[in-house]
Scaffold this motif. Structure first.
Motif, PDB file in Angstrom:
ATOM      1  N   ASN A   1      -0.361  -6.687 -11.657  1.00 10.93           N
ATOM      2  CA  ASN A   1      -0.590  -7.159 -10.307  1.00 10.93           C
ATOM      3  C   ASN A   1      -0.983  -6.042  -9.346  1.00 10.93           C
ATOM      4  N   LEU A   2      -1.271  -4.855  -9.854  1.00 11.37           N
ATOM      5  CA  LEU A   2      -1.505  -3.705  -9.001  1.00 11.37           C
ATOM      6  C   LEU A   2      -2.919  -3.162  -9.180  1.00 11.37           C
ATOM      7  N   SER A   3      -3.374  -2.409  -8.191  1.00 13.66           N
ATOM      8  CA  SER A   3      -4.658  -1.725  -8.278  1.00 13.66           C
ATOM      9  C   SER A   3      -4.514  -0.353  -7.646  1.00 13.66           C
ATOM     10  N   ALA A   4      -5.458   0.535  -7.934  1.00 10.45           N
ATOM     11  CA  ALA A   4      -5.414   1.884  -7.374  1.00 10.45           C
ATOM     12  C   ALA A   4      -6.802   2.262  -6.886  1.00 10.45           C
ATOM     13  N   SER A   5      -6.819   3.142  -5.897  1.00 12.19           N
ATOM     14  CA  SER A   5      -8.092   3.638  -5.382  1.00 12.19           C
ATOM     15  C   SER A   5      -7.948   5.115  -5.042  1.00 12.19           C
TER      16      SER A   5
ATOM     17  N   ILE B   1      -4.179   5.919  -3.767  1.00  6.60           N
ATOM     18  CA  ILE B   1      -3.512   4.796  -3.131  1.00  6.60           C
ATOM     19  C   ILE B   1      -3.200   3.727  -4.171  1.00  6.60           C
ATOM     20  N   LEU B   2      -1.995   3.218  -4.142  1.00  3.80           N
ATOM     21  CA  LEU B   2      -1.571   2.122  -5.015  1.00  3.80           C
ATOM     22  C   LEU B   2      -1.429   0.870  -4.162  1.00  3.80           C
TER      23      LEU B   2
ATOM     24  N   SER C   1       0.852  -1.183   0.000  1.00  2.00           N
ATOM     25  CA  SER C   1       0.000   0.000   0.000  1.00  2.00           C
ATOM     26  C   SER C   1       0.888   1.233   0.000  1.00  2.00           C
ATOM     27  N   LEU C   2       0.818   2.005  -1.089  1.00  5.43           N
ATOM     28  CA  LEU C   2       1.541   3.271  -1.195  1.00  5.43           C
ATOM     29  C   LEU C   2       0.518   4.390  -1.243  1.00  5.43           C
ATOM     30  N   GLU C   3       0.792   5.440  -0.493  1.00  4.13           N
ATOM     31  CA  GLU C   3      -0.189   6.515  -0.400  1.00  4.13           C
ATOM     32  C   GLU C   3       0.367   7.830  -0.915  1.00  4.13           C
ATOM     33  N   CYS C   4      -0.518   8.601  -1.523  1.00  4.78           N
ATOM     34  CA  CYS C   4      -0.170   9.903  -2.085  1.00  4.78           C
ATOM     35  C   CYS C   4      -1.284  10.875  -1.735  1.00  4.78           C
ATOM     36  N   THR C   5      -0.915  12.047  -1.227  1.00  4.99           N
ATOM     37  CA  THR C   5      -1.928  13.070  -0.961  1.00  4.99           C
ATOM     38  C   THR C   5      -1.464  14.404  -1.533  1.00  4.99           C
TER      39      THR C   5
ATOM     40  N   THR D   1       8.684   6.484  -4.293  1.00  6.82           N
ATOM     41  CA  THR D   1       8.918   5.362  -3.380  1.00  6.82           C
ATOM     42  C   THR D   1       9.747   4.321  -4.124  1.00  6.82           C
ATOM     43  N   ARG D   2      10.880   3.996  -3.542  1.00 19.05           N
ATOM     44  CA  ARG D   2      11.712   2.950  -4.153  1.00 19.05           C
ATOM     45  C   ARG D   2      11.327   1.627  -3.513  1.00 19.05           C
ATOM     46  N   LEU D   3      10.713   0.749  -4.301  1.00 22.04           N
ATOM     47  CA  LEU D   3      10.240  -0.538  -3.813  1.00 22.04           C
ATOM     48  C   LEU D   3      11.170  -1.650  -4.289  1.00 22.04           C
TER      49      LEU D   3
END
Lengths: 111, 112
Positions: free
Chosen positions: A63-67, A75-76, A20-24, A106-108
């Motif tokens: 393999n990813l989704s966003a909301s 959010i990723l 879960s990655l978040e952006c605001t 974000t470095r994943l």
């Protein structure tokens, strides 16, 4: 003034774990929001974009989704990470007629 | 043919040199053109934003767009070591929610 926040800055996750990655975004209303992935030698790949709450478009099947639960929150997510999900993830926003403003990324690393 | 082509470099120049960075594109509908600068491990930051053909100058930076040739350029005068970064071109047909198409970036090093 408008600002964009993205976290965490770095993340190391095992294969099969969730993500879960978040952006605001602050200081603007109804921005267009984007998630990009940047891999070495491959440039910026658009993953998802959103023009409003609960309006998400996917660019690449994966393999990813966003909301987008709130106007300025993007959010990723992933239920099960793959090794190939490793990369530098960038959130961005813009308004009509404007260039994109990117977050710090974000470095994943999936191990 | 890819929509946007950009030489990845790397490009290495001495301090004070004039740097020329270029992109070509194939979609004649593109009207909005941007240049981003990305330092290592950071997000890209918008440097220049131009609409249609012509030149735009901002300090040591000049952006040129030649729509007839489908060619855009970024010139950096009196280059500094702090200009060392990857430069990405980007473009779109509309300036609103239209998705940007990015070049892969050119890595520039300015040597003191």
């Amino acid at each position: 003034s408008q600002t964009i926040h993205q976290w965490p800055a770095t993340l190391v996750q095992p294969v099969g774990s969730p993500l879960s990655l978040e952006c605001t975004v602050e200081g603007t209303s109804n921005p267009n929001l984007y998630w990009y992935r940047q891999a070495a030698g491959r440039g910026l790949q658009l993953l998802f974009y959103s023009i409003g709450i609960d309006q998400i478009s996917s660019e690449v099947p994966q393999n990813l989704s966003a909301s987008r639960p709130q106007d300025r929150q993007f959010i990723l997510s992933s239920k099960k990470l793959l090794l190939s999900d490793s990369g530098f993830y960038l959130c961005a926003w813009n308004e009509a007629g404007g260039g994109y403003t990117f977050g710090s990324g974000t470095r994943l690393t999936v191990v | 043919q890819k929509e946007v082509e950009q030489d990845p470099g790397p490009l290495s120049v001495p301090e004070g040199a004039i740097v020329s960075l270029n992109c070509t594109y194939s979609n004649s509908a593109f009207q909005y053109f941007m240049w981003y600068r990305q330092y290592s491990r950071k997000g890209p930051e918008l440097l220049m934003y131009t609409y249609s053909s012509g030149n735009k100058e901002d300090g040591r930076f000049t952006a040129q767009v030649d729509k007839s040739s489908k060619y855009i350029s970024l010139f950096i005068r009196d280059s500094q070591p702090s200009d060392s970064a990857t430069y990405l071109c980007a473009m779109s047909a509309q300036g609103g929610s239209e998705k940007l198409v990015f070049g892969k970036g050119t890595k520039l090093t300015v040597n003191p």
